[in-house]
Design an enzyme around this catalytic site. Sequence first.
Site, short mmCIF file in Angstrom:
data_model
loop_
_atom_site.label_atom_id
_atom_site.label_comp_id
_atom_site.label_asym_id
_atom_site.label_seq_id
_atom_site.Cartn_x
_atom_site.Cartn_y
_atom_site.Cartn_z
N HIS A 55 99.06 139.62 21.05
CA HIS A 55 97.89 139.71 21.94
C HIS A 55 96.60 139.77 21.12
O HIS A 55 95.61 139.12 21.45
CB HIS A 55 97.93 140.99 22.79
CG HIS A 55 99.00 141.04 23.84
ND1 HIS A 55 99.84 142.12 23.97
CD2 HIS A 55 99.34 140.17 24.82
CE1 HIS A 55 100.66 141.91 25.00
NE2 HIS A 55 100.37 140.74 25.53
N LYS B 46 105.82 143.89 38.39
CA LYS B 46 106.37 144.41 37.13
C LYS B 46 106.46 145.93 37.14
O LYS B 46 105.60 146.60 37.72
CB LYS B 46 105.48 144.00 35.95
CG LYS B 46 105.60 142.53 35.57
CD LYS B 46 104.84 142.27 34.28
CE LYS B 46 104.94 140.80 33.86
NZ LYS B 46 104.08 140.50 32.70
N ARG C 234 103.24 130.97 24.57
CA ARG C 234 104.22 130.95 23.47
C ARG C 234 105.18 129.78 23.57
O ARG C 234 105.52 129.15 22.60
CB ARG C 234 105.03 132.26 23.46
CG ARG C 234 104.22 133.46 23.05
CD ARG C 234 104.89 134.73 23.47
NE ARG C 234 105.03 134.79 24.92
CZ ARG C 234 105.44 135.83 25.62
NH1 ARG C 234 105.80 136.92 24.99
NH2 ARG C 234 105.51 135.79 26.93
N SER D 291 105.97 141.86 24.98
CA SER D 291 105.96 143.30 25.21
C SER D 291 107.29 143.76 25.80
O SER D 291 107.81 144.82 25.44
CB SER D 291 104.83 143.67 26.18
OG SER D 291 103.59 143.37 25.62
O1 PNS Z 1 100.33 140.00 30.88
P1 PNS Z 1 100.58 139.48 32.27
O2 PNS Z 1 101.61 140.34 32.98
O3 PNS Z 1 100.88 138.02 32.32
O4 PNS Z 1 99.20 139.71 33.04
C1 PNS Z 1 99.12 139.39 34.40
C2 PNS Z 1 97.74 139.74 34.96
C3 PNS Z 1 97.49 141.23 34.87
C4 PNS Z 1 96.69 138.99 34.18
C5 PNS Z 1 97.78 139.26 36.42
O5 PNS Z 1 98.84 139.87 37.10
C6 PNS Z 1 96.46 139.53 37.13
O6 PNS Z 1 95.52 138.77 36.97
N1 PNS Z 1 96.42 140.62 37.91
C7 PNS Z 1 95.26 140.97 38.70
C8 PNS Z 1 95.54 140.64 40.19
C9 PNS Z 1 95.45 139.14 40.43
O7 PNS Z 1 94.41 138.54 40.32
N2 PNS Z 1 96.61 138.55 40.78
C10 PNS Z 1 96.67 137.15 41.11
C11 PNS Z 1 96.91 136.28 39.90
S1 PNS Z 1 97.89 134.91 40.39
#
Ligand code: PNS
Length: 157
Positions: free
Chosen positions: A16, A40, A89, A126
Amino acid sequence: MRAVVPGSFDPITRGHLDIIARARGVFSQVVVAVGRNTTKNYLFDPDERLALVRAAVADMPGVDVEPIDALLVDFCRDRGVSVVVKGVRFGSDFDYELQMSQLNRMLSGIETVLLPAGHEYGTISSSMLREVAANHGDISPFVPPTVYAAVRRKIGY
Ligand code: PNS
C-alpha cells in the site's frame, strides 16, 4: 492536482505504501481515505486502521489521511477531488477495480487511475498477512514496524 487513494488498510502494508508514494509522484497531493467495505470482517476497527495509516505516512510530504464516513464518491466531491488511484496486483484485482471504477464513475463522474503493483512487494495482501499473523508467523518484512507491533498486540503473540 489532488488524488484520493482509498482502501480498507486492515492493516496497511508496504505494498500500500508503495502505491501511495507512487501516486504522490504523479499527483501533487494525495489524500489516503480509510474506508470500509461492509462485506468484509476486519481485524482492526476503523480508528485503529486510521491511526496505523497516519503513523505509516507521517514522513511523506503531501500525503494526508482521512476516514471515509459514507460513499467514496461523496468523500471525493466534498473535497473537490476528481481522481481516485488504486493499486492492481493481478487479474482478479483488475476485475474488481473495473467494476468499482465503473460504478463510481456512473455515480459521480469520478475517474479511477490504476497503478500496477511494484514487483518488490509481489502479490501480498492484508488478508494473507492476517492469516499468517493469526498463526503467529513473521509478517515483519511486509509491514512497517508500528503495524507489526500492533498486529502482534492485537493477536497476542
Ligand atoms: O481495500 P479495499 O477493501 O479494496 O477498499 C475498499 C473501499 C474501502 C475503498 C471501498 O469499499 C469503498 O470505497 N468504501 C466506501 C463506500 C463506497 O463508496 N462503496 C461503494 C464502492 S463500489
